[in-house]
Design a protein around this motif. Sequence first.
Motif, PDB file in Angstrom:
ATOM      1  N   ILE A   1      26.081 -41.453  36.621  1.00 49.53           N
ATOM      2  CA  ILE A   1      26.263 -40.188  37.316  1.00 49.53           C
ATOM      3  C   ILE A   1      26.358 -40.454  38.817  1.00 49.53           C
ATOM      4  O   ILE A   1      25.627 -41.262  39.363  1.00 49.53           O
ATOM      5  CB  ILE A   1      25.079 -39.240  37.036  1.00 49.53           C
ATOM      6  CG1 ILE A   1      25.040 -38.866  35.553  1.00 49.53           C
ATOM      7  CG2 ILE A   1      25.150 -37.986  37.900  1.00 49.53           C
ATOM      8  CD1 ILE A   1      23.790 -38.095  35.169  1.00 49.53           C
TER       9      ILE A   1
ATOM     10  N   GLU B   1      10.286 -33.615  37.074  1.00 51.56           N
ATOM     11  CA  GLU B   1      11.522 -32.835  37.192  1.00 51.56           C
ATOM     12  C   GLU B   1      12.080 -32.785  38.609  1.00 51.56           C
ATOM     13  O   GLU B   1      13.260 -32.513  38.785  1.00 51.56           O
ATOM     14  CB  GLU B   1      11.277 -31.394  36.720  1.00 51.56           C
ATOM     15  CG  GLU B   1      10.896 -31.281  35.258  1.00 51.56           C
ATOM     16  CD  GLU B   1      10.676 -29.844  34.831  1.00 51.56           C
ATOM     17  OE1 GLU B   1      10.728 -28.944  35.702  1.00 51.56           O
ATOM     18  OE2 GLU B   1      10.437 -29.615  33.625  1.00 51.56           O
TER      19      GLU B   1
ATOM     20  N   SER C   1      17.004 -39.205  34.742  1.00 55.70           N
ATOM     21  CA  SER C   1      16.267 -38.350  35.676  1.00 55.70           C
ATOM     22  C   SER C   1      17.142 -37.293  36.346  1.00 55.70           C
ATOM     23  O   SER C   1      16.628 -36.500  37.141  1.00 55.70           O
ATOM     24  CB  SER C   1      15.630 -39.208  36.766  1.00 55.70           C
ATOM     25  OG  SER C   1      16.617 -39.708  37.655  1.00 55.70           O
ATOM     26  N   GLY C   2      18.437 -37.315  36.070  1.00 57.80           N
ATOM     27  CA  GLY C   2      19.329 -36.397  36.773  1.00 57.80           C
ATOM     28  C   GLY C   2      19.660 -36.844  38.181  1.00 57.80           C
ATOM     29  O   GLY C   2      19.938 -36.020  39.061  1.00 57.80           O
TER      30      GLY C   2
ATOM     31  N   ASP D   1      20.325 -41.782  35.424  1.00 58.78           N
ATOM     32  CA  ASP D   1      20.952 -40.723  34.632  1.00 58.78           C
ATOM     33  C   ASP D   1      19.918 -39.900  33.877  1.00 58.78           C
ATOM     34  O   ASP D   1      20.008 -38.676  33.790  1.00 58.78           O
ATOM     35  CB  ASP D   1      21.952 -41.324  33.648  1.00 58.78           C
ATOM     36  CG  ASP D   1      23.229 -41.818  34.324  1.00 58.78           C
ATOM     37  OD1 ASP D   1      23.334 -41.676  35.555  1.00 58.78           O
ATOM     38  OD2 ASP D   1      24.103 -42.346  33.619  1.00 58.78           O
TER      39      ASP D   1
ATOM     40  N   SER E   1      11.416 -39.205  32.764  1.00 51.84           N
ATOM     41  CA  SER E   1      11.348 -38.243  31.671  1.00 51.84           C
ATOM     42  C   SER E   1      10.145 -37.307  31.740  1.00 51.84           C
ATOM     43  O   SER E   1      10.068 -36.348  30.971  1.00 51.84           O
ATOM     44  CB  SER E   1      11.337 -38.987  30.326  1.00 51.84           C
ATOM     45  OG  SER E   1      10.264 -39.908  30.268  1.00 51.84           O
TER      46      SER E   1
ATOM     47  N   ARG F   1      17.651 -38.985  40.278  1.00 51.01           N
ATOM     48  CA  ARG F   1      16.530 -39.000  41.221  1.00 51.01           C
ATOM     49  C   ARG F   1      16.012 -40.407  41.538  1.00 51.01           C
ATOM     50  O   ARG F   1      15.061 -40.561  42.305  1.00 51.01           O
ATOM     51  CB  ARG F   1      15.384 -38.132  40.692  1.00 51.01           C
ATOM     52  CG  ARG F   1      15.725 -36.651  40.653  1.00 51.01           C
ATOM     53  CD  ARG F   1      14.550 -35.792  40.176  1.00 51.01           C
ATOM     54  NE  ARG F   1      14.317 -35.932  38.740  1.00 51.01           N
ATOM     55  CZ  ARG F   1      13.175 -36.332  38.192  1.00 51.01           C
ATOM     56  NH1 ARG F   1      12.143 -36.664  38.967  1.00 51.01           N
ATOM     57  NH2 ARG F   1      13.041 -36.412  36.881  1.00 51.01           N
TER      58      ARG F   1
END
Length: 308
Positions: A165, A65, A95-96, A93, A62, A98
């Motif tokens: 994801i 990026e 972290s997108g 999820d 969080s 990562r």
Amino acid sequence: MTQIGIMIEGQNGLNWQNWQQILRTAEDSGYQCVFRSDHFTNPNGPHMDALELWTSLTYAASHTERIEFGPLVTPVTFRHPSMNVKYASAISDLSGGRLILGMGIGWQIREHESYGIDFPDVNERYERLEDALNMTKLLFESEEPIDYEGKHYHLKEAMLLPRPIQGGPPILIGGNGPKRTLPMAAKYADEWNAVFIDPETYKDRTERLNDLLEKEGRQPGDVKRSLMTRVFYGKDDAALQALIKNTGKTAEEIAASGLIVGTADAVVDQIGKWAELGIERFMLQWMEIDDMASLEDMAAKVLPTYHK
């Protein structure tokens, strides 16, 4: 492109202040990743600060990026495998995508005894890891509730929700053992991490892994090759000598064992030689967790060679 990141020993004084500084420095300086060990204490000597793994990785997810991150590695003995799956999926999820999920058998007796955690013999720990890997794959991949009966763990109508994801984070298996670790990497891993290894042994192990992958119906390129090794970096010769003086060895002797040591030019040269052997990602063990100036200096002088 060669990926260069750092690895932090989370049991050697890691607290929120220096963890925040490490993540900020890695993100701003251009490192590709930050990995950390999963230990509750050091193997001997006085206890030191040691941030819990999944809590710290939630913060990383969080508050960064760009960088990838993960455990190198989380022992199967610490937490039930199904809970590791839930933690990893949620943090990935957040972290997108990562997070890299590094998994292993565990090795340190002291932390198990100190915190009342069962520490079975090495054969059972490998059996538990294989159970955990099977369960992880099933929970990541199944769209329906699953049952699983392993030697040490089981699931009954278990399902991972929300669905992860991209099918869940990649699985990393670390270690150099040819008889048990490499076969597991060939069967389950998206990334194999060699640990404190010399070049000749690495060449043997990566060839063995290729043979094992073929037997599993996979291709050599299906498993990323990475290296975790200590880096002794000095911004100049005086700083380097101050860093290695307590080892009792010269920089050349340290480098001969597969560790990376030197000022910028030497570090670039050594990383390049490893990359020629097929290493795609470097997790450089950074023991000086309060020395962000040197970490920034290494980034400024070393990373541009690999980011052209």
